[in-house]
Design a protein around this motif. Structure first.
Motif, PDB file in Angstrom:
ATOM      1  N   HIS A  60       0.847  -1.190   0.000  1.00 31.55           N
ATOM      2  CA  HIS A  60       0.000   0.000   0.000  1.00 31.55           C
ATOM      3  C   HIS A  60       0.885   1.243   0.000  1.00 31.55           C
ATOM      4  O   HIS A  60       2.060   1.173   0.346  1.00 31.55           O
ATOM      5  N   GLY A  61       0.310   2.377  -0.337  1.00 31.87           N
ATOM      6  CA  GLY A  61       1.044   3.625  -0.314  1.00 31.87           C
ATOM      7  C   GLY A  61       0.232   4.711   0.360  1.00 31.87           C
ATOM      8  O   GLY A  61      -0.996   4.712   0.283  1.00 31.87           O
ATOM      9  N   ASN A  62       0.938   5.632   1.045  1.00 29.16           N
ATOM     10  CA  ASN A  62       0.266   6.728   1.729  1.00 29.16           C
ATOM     11  C   ASN A  62       1.317   7.740   2.161  1.00 29.16           C
ATOM     12  O   ASN A  62       2.343   7.379   2.728  1.00 29.16           O
ATOM     13  N   PHE A 118       4.297   0.409   1.931  1.00 31.85           N
ATOM     14  CA  PHE A 118       4.427  -0.519   3.051  1.00 31.85           C
ATOM     15  C   PHE A 118       3.539  -1.733   2.864  1.00 31.85           C
ATOM     16  O   PHE A 118       2.602  -1.725   2.070  1.00 31.85           O
ATOM     17  N   PHE A 119       3.860  -2.776   3.627  1.00 32.34           N
ATOM     18  CA  PHE A 119       3.006  -3.955   3.700  1.00 32.34           C
ATOM     19  C   PHE A 119       3.143  -4.574   5.074  1.00 32.34           C
ATOM     20  O   PHE A 119       4.083  -4.271   5.817  1.00 32.34           O
ATOM     21  N   ASP A 120       2.194  -5.419   5.405  1.00 26.98           N
ATOM     22  CA  ASP A 120       2.210  -6.144   6.676  1.00 26.98           C
ATOM     23  C   ASP A 120       2.595  -7.593   6.403  1.00 26.98           C
ATOM     24  O   ASP A 120       2.374  -8.118   5.311  1.00 26.98           O
ATOM     25  N   LEU A 121       3.150  -8.232   7.425  1.00 30.35           N
ATOM     26  CA  LEU A 121       3.421  -9.664   7.387  1.00 30.35           C
ATOM     27  C   LEU A 121       3.141 -10.222   8.764  1.00 30.35           C
ATOM     28  O   LEU A 121       3.018  -9.467   9.735  1.00 30.35           O
ATOM     29  N   TRP A 122       3.015 -11.543   8.829  1.00 29.27           N
ATOM     30  CA  TRP A 122       2.678 -12.191  10.094  1.00 29.27           C
ATOM     31  C   TRP A 122       3.666 -13.308  10.363  1.00 29.27           C
ATOM     32  O   TRP A 122       3.982 -14.113   9.483  1.00 29.27           O
ATOM     33  N   VAL A 153       8.338  -1.023   5.608  1.00 29.65           N
ATOM     34  CA  VAL A 153       8.041   0.287   5.032  1.00 29.65           C
ATOM     35  C   VAL A 153       9.249   0.817   4.271  1.00 29.65           C
ATOM     36  O   VAL A 153      10.389   0.480   4.598  1.00 29.65           O
ATOM     37  N   THR A 154       8.971   1.631   3.266  1.00 29.20           N
ATOM     38  CA  THR A 154      10.013   2.374   2.576  1.00 29.20           C
ATOM     39  C   THR A 154       9.537   3.803   2.373  1.00 29.20           C
ATOM     40  O   THR A 154       8.334   4.051   2.246  1.00 29.20           O
TER      41      THR A 154
END
Length: 129
Positions: free
Chosen positions: A98-100, A105-109, A119-120
């Motif tokens: 996703h971007g904002n 960024f993205f999530d992981l588990w 995140v970047t």
């Protein structure tokens, strides 16, 4: 006294199987083990890089994982697409990227369902003068 505080030293992550989690984190992140408690219920990592110490990550053994509605922290990367692809190819559950506000960024588990972020962003953007 404020100037005596230098950095966030360690982030603690609860896990139900410390050996499984240690293997998982070491297989995906550029960590080295820097601490292991005598009871083997804590294992601490640092990034395997030269230079000044950065925040560490410590796993601790627990019977159950506390519910959380928010990420505890993000890992920073300069190449979010490559990291996302690498994790996905290694069977890690990941969200879409996703971007904002200039970030991607993205999530992981992890194996216990702990939600982590990657995140970047332009590192110059993070410096406020």
């Amino acid at each position: 006294m404020k100037s005596a505080i230098k950095r966030i030293d360690t982030v603690f992550v609860p896990v139900t199987d410390i050996k499984r989690s240690e293997e998982w984190y070491l297989s995906l992140f550029p960590f080295r083990v820097v601490y292991r408690s005598e009871q083997e219920d804590y294992v601490g990592f640092r990034f395997n890089e030269p230079g000044p110490l950065q925040a560490g990550l410590t796993l601790y053994q627990t019977d159950s994982i506390p519910e959380s509605k928010h990420l505890a922290f993000n890992f920073y990367t300069s190449d979010v697409d490559a990291v996302h692809a690498h994790f996905g190819q290694n069977g890690v559950k990941v969200s879409e990227i996703h971007g904002n506000s200039g970030m991607r960024f993205f999530d992981l588990w992890d194996p216990d369902g702990n939600s982590l972020g990657v995140v970047t962003f332009d590192e110059k953007w993070s410096i406020i003068e």
